[in-house]
Every structure is written in structure tokens, then in C-alpha cells.
Design a protein around this motif. Structure first.
Motif, PDB file in Angstrom:
ATOM      1  N   UNK A   1       0.828  -1.210   0.000  1.00 11.60           N
ATOM      2  CA  UNK A   1       0.000   0.000   0.000  1.00 11.60           C
ATOM      3  C   UNK A   1       0.857   1.252   0.000  1.00 11.60           C
ATOM      4  N   UNK A   2       1.947   1.262   0.773  1.00 11.85           N
ATOM      5  CA  UNK A   2       2.844   2.415   0.776  1.00 11.85           C
ATOM      6  C   UNK A   2       3.416   2.651  -0.619  1.00 11.85           C
ATOM      7  N   UNK A   3       3.802   1.567  -1.295  1.00 12.78           N
ATOM      8  CA  UNK A   3       4.368   1.713  -2.634  1.00 12.78           C
ATOM      9  C   UNK A   3       3.355   2.299  -3.603  1.00 12.78           C
ATOM     10  N   UNK A   4       2.110   1.888  -3.510  1.00 21.23           N
ATOM     11  CA  UNK A   4       1.064   2.414  -4.383  1.00 21.23           C
ATOM     12  C   UNK A   4       0.841   3.895  -4.112  1.00 21.23           C
ATOM     13  N   UNK A   5       0.758   4.270  -2.820  1.00 19.05           N
ATOM     14  CA  UNK A   5       0.478   5.667  -2.472  1.00 19.05           C
ATOM     15  C   UNK A   5       1.628   6.576  -2.865  1.00 19.05           C
ATOM     16  N   UNK A   6       2.853   6.174  -2.630  1.00 20.49           N
ATOM     17  CA  UNK A   6       4.003   7.021  -2.925  1.00 20.49           C
ATOM     18  C   UNK A   6       4.265   7.108  -4.425  1.00 20.49           C
ATOM     19  N   UNK A   7       3.900   6.040  -5.173  1.00 23.84           N
ATOM     20  CA  UNK A   7       4.164   6.048  -6.617  1.00 23.84           C
ATOM     21  C   UNK A   7       3.100   6.814  -7.380  1.00 23.84           C
ATOM     22  N   UNK A   8       1.862   6.697  -6.983  1.00 25.03           N
ATOM     23  CA  UNK A   8       0.763   7.295  -7.724  1.00 25.03           C
ATOM     24  C   UNK A   8       0.261   8.589  -7.117  1.00 25.03           C
TER      25      UNK A   8
ATOM     26  N   UNK B   1      -4.039   7.212  -3.455  1.00 29.83           N
ATOM     27  CA  UNK B   1      -4.047   6.380  -4.666  1.00 29.83           C
ATOM     28  C   UNK B   1      -4.966   5.184  -4.449  1.00 29.83           C
ATOM     29  N   UNK B   2      -5.380   4.571  -5.580  1.00 31.35           N
ATOM     30  CA  UNK B   2      -6.228   3.374  -5.560  1.00 31.35           C
ATOM     31  C   UNK B   2      -5.376   2.184  -5.961  1.00 31.35           C
ATOM     32  N   UNK B   3      -5.552   1.071  -5.285  1.00 32.98           N
ATOM     33  CA  UNK B   3      -4.766  -0.123  -5.581  1.00 32.98           C
ATOM     34  C   UNK B   3      -5.060  -0.640  -6.978  1.00 32.98           C
ATOM     35  N   UNK B   4      -4.163  -1.488  -7.493  1.00 35.20           N
ATOM     36  CA  UNK B   4      -4.302  -1.983  -8.848  1.00 35.20           C
ATOM     37  C   UNK B   4      -5.563  -2.783  -9.093  1.00 35.20           C
ATOM     38  N   UNK B   5      -6.069  -3.493  -8.076  1.00 35.17           N
ATOM     39  CA  UNK B   5      -7.294  -4.264  -8.271  1.00 35.17           C
ATOM     40  C   UNK B   5      -8.546  -3.426  -8.105  1.00 35.17           C
ATOM     41  N   UNK B   6      -8.392  -2.117  -7.806  1.00 32.15           N
ATOM     42  CA  UNK B   6      -9.538  -1.225  -7.698  1.00 32.15           C
ATOM     43  C   UNK B   6     -10.382  -1.424  -6.454  1.00 32.15           C
ATOM     44  N   UNK B   7      -9.865  -2.091  -5.428  1.00 37.78           N
ATOM     45  CA  UNK B   7     -10.677  -2.400  -4.248  1.00 37.78           C
ATOM     46  C   UNK B   7     -10.483  -1.386  -3.113  1.00 37.78           C
ATOM     47  N   UNK B   8      -9.265  -0.834  -2.981  1.00 39.68           N
ATOM     48  CA  UNK B   8      -8.950   0.002  -1.812  1.00 39.68           C
ATOM     49  C   UNK B   8      -8.385   1.347  -2.267  1.00 39.68           C
ATOM     50  N   UNK B   9      -8.720   2.396  -1.474  1.00 41.92           N
ATOM     51  CA  UNK B   9      -8.119   3.728  -1.625  1.00 41.92           C
ATOM     52  C   UNK B   9      -7.309   4.011  -0.363  1.00 41.92           C
ATOM     53  N   UNK B  10      -6.008   4.167  -0.543  1.00 38.13           N
ATOM     54  CA  UNK B  10      -5.098   4.395   0.572  1.00 38.13           C
ATOM     55  C   UNK B  10      -4.646   5.855   0.550  1.00 38.13           C
ATOM     56  N   UNK B  11      -4.603   6.476   1.748  1.00 38.16           N
ATOM     57  CA  UNK B  11      -4.203   7.886   1.898  1.00 38.16           C
ATOM     58  C   UNK B  11      -3.158   7.993   2.997  1.00 38.16           C
ATOM     59  N   UNK B  12      -2.037   8.608   2.683  1.00 35.14           N
ATOM     60  CA  UNK B  12      -0.968   8.874   3.647  1.00 35.14           C
ATOM     61  C   UNK B  12      -0.863  10.380   3.823  1.00 35.14           C
TER      62      UNK B  12
ATOM     63  N   UNK C   1      -7.445   3.882   5.106  1.00 32.98           N
ATOM     64  CA  UNK C   1      -7.733   2.808   4.139  1.00 32.98           C
ATOM     65  C   UNK C   1      -9.238   2.650   4.025  1.00 32.98           C
ATOM     66  N   UNK C   2      -9.779   2.960   2.825  1.00 35.48           N
ATOM     67  CA  UNK C   2     -11.222   2.923   2.594  1.00 35.48           C
ATOM     68  C   UNK C   2     -11.510   2.146   1.316  1.00 35.48           C
ATOM     69  N   UNK C   3     -12.694   1.545   1.235  1.00 38.22           N
ATOM     70  CA  UNK C   3     -13.068   0.875  -0.020  1.00 38.22           C
ATOM     71  C   UNK C   3     -13.148   1.879  -1.155  1.00 38.22           C
ATOM     72  N   UNK C   4     -12.665   1.481  -2.324  1.00 40.18           N
ATOM     73  CA  UNK C   4     -12.653   2.396  -3.465  1.00 40.18           C
ATOM     74  C   UNK C   4     -14.012   2.508  -4.134  1.00 40.18           C
ATOM     75  N   UNK C   5     -14.916   1.577  -3.868  1.00 40.64           N
ATOM     76  CA  UNK C   5     -16.221   1.589  -4.534  1.00 40.64           C
ATOM     77  C   UNK C   5     -17.325   1.891  -3.526  1.00 40.64           C
TER      78      UNK C   5
END
Length: 514
Positions: A456-463, A471-482, A510-514
Motif C-alpha cells: 500500500x505504501x508503494x502504491x500511495x508514494x508512486x501514484x 491512490x487506488x490499488x491496482x485491483x480497484x478495491x482500496x483507496x489508501x491515503x498517507x 484505508x477505505x473501499x474504493x467503490x
């Protein structure tokens, strides 16, 4: 029985023979001592009926017999069979006449030479001709005769709809013309169905062998090729027409249709007989296509269920043949075909399993620069090595090879995947509970939780961008905020069994993206 022996006479009269047909001597030529000679003569006379309508003379029988044998045997064997006492043609023909196989008469003598030559002519009797045609008929002949039934259910549906329209409008000549075509189609369909039933009954009885497997496969292909797939398509429409006209087709209507098809001076008895025949055909069509348990659908289900026994028998033959067994694969294929949603899906599975695909041509390196200009059709075949020619025949010698069983490995892989998915789901639930807190407030993490945090850290820092990373994870399930927190320690250390992770003290959401 020799040709000079008469069939036995019983000392007491048979009471049954006084009321029912009894002894028939026509089939005697098939079981006689000289049955081979009799069958050749009968076969010759049966073939002659295609070109001669006035019988065959004695000399012509001898000529045709020699020609018949010459097409199948060598000249030396033919001379041995016919020369000398090998064939007493006069005695054989006389015996066939006594048995009722042949009819004999003489040409009238008009000149003096006619009195010096033999004027006997021979013709097969109708029962003998029908018997021999039935006896020598090949199995493929029924399939060839039924080859015109490719669109039988569709044709019956079209003819019945036109027949129904003509009956409602009282156009009896048009109705009779349409129904006569329905009768012909029904007779051909019934003959083909009887052929398939006989083949299935023979092939499914007893143990499997290659000939029976071939009969099953040919029967299945013949059914599918002729009209199998049309049964489900056109049966509801045919049944609807049959039900609609059930109360309309009274006896006067049938008589009107029949009278429109016959001559004007036909007797009333003929009209009644023909009307009853047409009504029986209508009842047979109802038994074929009406209801969920009609004969057409029952035959279709029977042939559909043929796939599993066919695959099972193939396994038995392969297992006894000393080759690599494919039992597990064939059973799995049979189960998959039985559970298919429709016939198209089942046949797609079958074609994929047996490799029914277009041919592929494999290219080999060319020996010279000019060889690439040759087409594959003109190029020489790939060479077979001497080692394979010498040792290839020994491949099946010794202990029978077995197909590699990967079932245990696949089961272990499925269990490992299920355990990994369960562990990830548990880690997601744990991190979801920590949402809205700073990393410095967290307790120790498990190995699965730490792996998910790093992802999750990698997704948030990269995107993400800016001070707050979202950022939203690749599978579209979670939205992570730092989010950085003012007034909090600058760093945080997250402990786990795999080590310690030191990072900025983010506020983690960490919240659901949908």
C-alpha cells in the motif's frame, strides 16, 4: 442339407399351420450344402434385374456367373470352380425353382433353330429378391438412403404449417399434396431411426471392441449430420401445429384430403383405407414430436448419453492395448461434457480434447539458400532418423508407461492459494481497523500485514502527489491515503516477525474504493 434332400416332413399335422403361415422354402438356399454357389446365382440374377426386365436365359446365367467370379477371383480359381463338376448349373437352377427362389419359363420357338437351343429363362421371385436384397445389404446402405434427411425436422415443420393453412381454407388438393410429402419424410425418418437403434443395440451389447467403437462413432456422426441438432429447434413448432389441428382433423376432413389426392372414380373403400393410413401417420408424428418425452427427443437423449460409454470403452481398449493410459483425462472429459450447458459447448469441449483443429505445417531449416523458394506441398518429407527406425518399435516393450499424475501437486497448490487468500483477507481487515491512526500508534504487525503495508505504501508514494498521498490499488478495491501529521514524532518504527520497518509517521487511511 444337400441339394437332393427335401426338407423333412412331419408325421403329424401341425395344428398351427391350419391357421397361420408355416414352412417357407425360399431361405433354404442360404443354408444348403452348396450355399456359396446358390448365393452367387441369386446375386447374379438380382444384379440382372437392373438391366433386364424379361428374365435371363440359361446361357446368359452361365456367362454372368463367370463374369461375377472373374471380378472377385483370379482366372485360375475361376476355371477350377466352374470347370469339370465344379458347378452343376442345371441342377442348381432346378433346385432353386423347386424352392420358390426362381421362376422359370420358355421363350416361344419361332424357327427351327429355336427347337435345338435351350429356351429356358429365369427370374427371381419377389420374396426371394426382397430376401436377398435384405441379406446382402451393407450397413452403410441405410445411412446412404437416409442422406436426404439432412433437413427432415425443418421440412416437416414447413410442410405441416402449409398443410394447416390449406386445411383451414378447405383447399384439400393443396393440403393433400403437402401431407403426402410429410408422409414420405416421416417414413425416411423412421427408417433412419430404426437403423440407428439397431446399431446402438448391437454396439452397446457385450464387451467393447474396435468394430463396435467404430459403429458407435459412425452412428453418432450420422445422427448429428442428418437431423440431430434440429430436433430441439423445430420440435416445439411441430408440436404446436399438431395440437392446433388435433380437433380440426375429423374423419370428414381426412376423407376430403384423400379424395382430393386420388382419382375421381376411386371406390369408397379405397378412400376409407387411405384416410385411416393418413390418420395413423398423424398419430405417429404426434408420438414423435409432442410432449417432453417424444420419440425424437428420447432418441436424441439416448445418443447424447452415448458419449460417456464411448469414452469409457475407448479407455478399456487403450488399457488393454499396452499403450499410455488416459483414464483420468477421459473421465474428466466425460464429466465435463455431461455438465455442458448446451450441445454447442459440449462439442467445443470434445473438439478441443481430441485435437480437431486445422493442420499445421512445421518448417525445418533449409539445407541451401534456394530451398526457401519451394512450397511445403512440393518439398520432400522430413527425414526419419536411423535411431528411431531401429529403436522406435521397442518403445512399447516392457512395463506399460503411465501418464504423469499431477493431481497431488494441483491439490497442494489449490490449498496454498486458498490459505494465502485467507491470510490476505485477514490482513486487510486488520489494517482497515487501524485506518485513521498514525503509524507511531500501531502495535506489532504480522508478516502478512507488513507485506500488505509495504504494498500500500508503494502504491500511495508512486501514484500520489503533494504532501498528502492518495491512490487506488491496482485491483480497484482500496483507496489508501498517507497524510503527514503536525505535532507528531517525525518517524515511526513498525515491528514484525520479519524485522523492523522505519518510515515517516504518516496518518494512515484505508477505505473501499467503490
Amino acid at each position: 442339407m444337400t441339394e437332393d434332400e427335401e426338407l423333412p416332413e412331419y408325421s403329424q399335422s401341425d395344428l398351427w399351420a391350419a391357421h397361420l403361415p408355416g414352412q417357407d422354402l425360399v431361405p433354404a438356399y442360404l443354408v444348403s450344402r452348396f450355399a456359396a454357389q446358390y448365393r452367387v446365382i441369386v446375386e447374379v440374377l438380382l444384379e440382372a434385374q437392373d438391366s433386364s426386365l424379361t428374365g435371363v436365359s440359361f446361357d446368359d446365367v452361365a456367362t454372368r456367373t463367370r463374369a461375377y467370379l472373374g471380378e472377385r477371383l483370379s482366372a485360375e480359381v475361376v476355371d477350377e470352380l466352374i470347370g469339370g463338376d465344379g458347378l452343376a448349373l442345371d441342377a442348381r437352377l432346378e433346385r432353386l425353382v423347386k424352392w420358390g427362389v426362381l421362376t422359370r419359363w420358355q421363350d416361344p420357338a419361332r424357327t427351327g433353330e429355336d427347337f435345338l437351343r435351350r429356351r429356358d429363362r429365369y427370374q427371381l421371385t419377389p420374396p426371394a429378391a426382397r430376401l436377398h436384397a435384405f441379406w446382402t445389404q451393407e450397413q452403410e446402405a441405410d445411412e446412404d438412403a437416409a442422406a436426404d434427411l439432412t433437413l427432415a425436422p425443418r421440412a416437416i415443420r414447413d410442410r405441416l404449417e402449409t398443410f394447416a393453412s390449406a386445411v383451414r381454407d378447405r383447399r384439400y388438393p393443396a393440403a393433400a399434396a403437402e401431407y403426402q410429402q410429410v408422409i414420405v419424410l416421416h417414413q425416411g425418418m423412421a427408417a433412419a431411426a430404426r437403423t440407428w437403434q439397431r446399431s446402438l443395440a448391437h454396439a452397446l451389447s457385450g464387451g467393447p471392441d474396435p468394430d463396435k467403437q467404430m459403429v458407435l462413432w459412425r452412428t453418432l456422426k450420422s445422427y448429428i449430420g442428418l437431423w440431430g441438432e434440429q430436433v430441439d429447434v423445430h420440435t416445439p413448432k411441430i408440436a404446436a401445429v399438431l395440437d392446433e389441428l388435433e380437433n380440426v382433423l375429423t374423419e370428414p376432413v381426412w376423407r376430403g384430403c384423400v379424395r382430393a389426392a386420388l382419382a375421381d372414380d376411386v371406390t369408397e373403400e379405397v378412400v376409407e383405407t387411405q384416410a385411416a393410413r393418413w390418420a395413423r401417420t398423424w398419430g405417429a408424428l404426434a408420438s414423435w414430436f409432442s410432449g417432453s418425452d417424444g420419440q425424437a427427443r428420447r432418441l436424441r437423449r439416448q445418443l447424447r448419453d452415448l458419449v460417456a460409454p464411448w469414452a469409457r470403452n475407448m479407455h478399456i481398449l487403450m488399457d488393454t492395448g499396452g499403450v499410455v493410459t488416459r483414464r483420468a483425462e477421459l473421465l474428466r472429459l466425460a464429466r465435463a461434457i455431461e455438465r455442458a450447458l448446451d450441445d454447442e459447448t459440449a462439442w467445443r469441449m470434445w473438439d478441443t480434447a481430441v485435437g480437431v483443429f486445422p493442420a499445421r505445417h512445421l518448417l525445418l531449416p533449409a539445407d541451401s539458400a534456394d530451398d526457401h523458394l519451394s512450397s511445403w506441398a512440393e518439398s520432400p518429407p522430413a527425414p526419419v532418423t536411423a535411431r528411431y527406425r531401429e529403436q522406435g518399435v521397442k518403445a512399447a516393450v516392457g512395463r506399460r508407461a503411465q501418464a504423469v499424475d499431477y493431481s497431488a501437486g494441483r491439490s497442494a497448490a489449490r490449498r496454498a492459494r486458498a490459505a494465502a487468500l485467507a491470510a490476505r483477507a485477514e490482513a486487510e481487515a486488520s489494517l482497515r481497523a487501524r485506518s485513521g491512526t498514525c503509524l507511531s500508534e500501531w502495535t506489532s504487525l504480522s508478516s502478512q500485514e507488513l507485506d500488505l503495508v509495504l504494498e500500500l505504501f508503494a502504491v500511495a508514494r508512486q501514484r500520489g502527489s503533494g504532501d498528502s498521498r492518495t491512490a487506488v490499488t491496482g485491483d480497484g478495491r482500496w483507496r489508501v491515503t498517507l497524510t503527514p501529521e503536525a505535532g507528531r514524532p517525525g518517524t515511526a518504527s513498525l515491528r514484525s516477525p520479519d524485522g523492523v520497518l522505519t518510515t515517516l509517521n504518516w496518518r494512515f487511511d484505508l477505505e473501499p474504493a467503490r
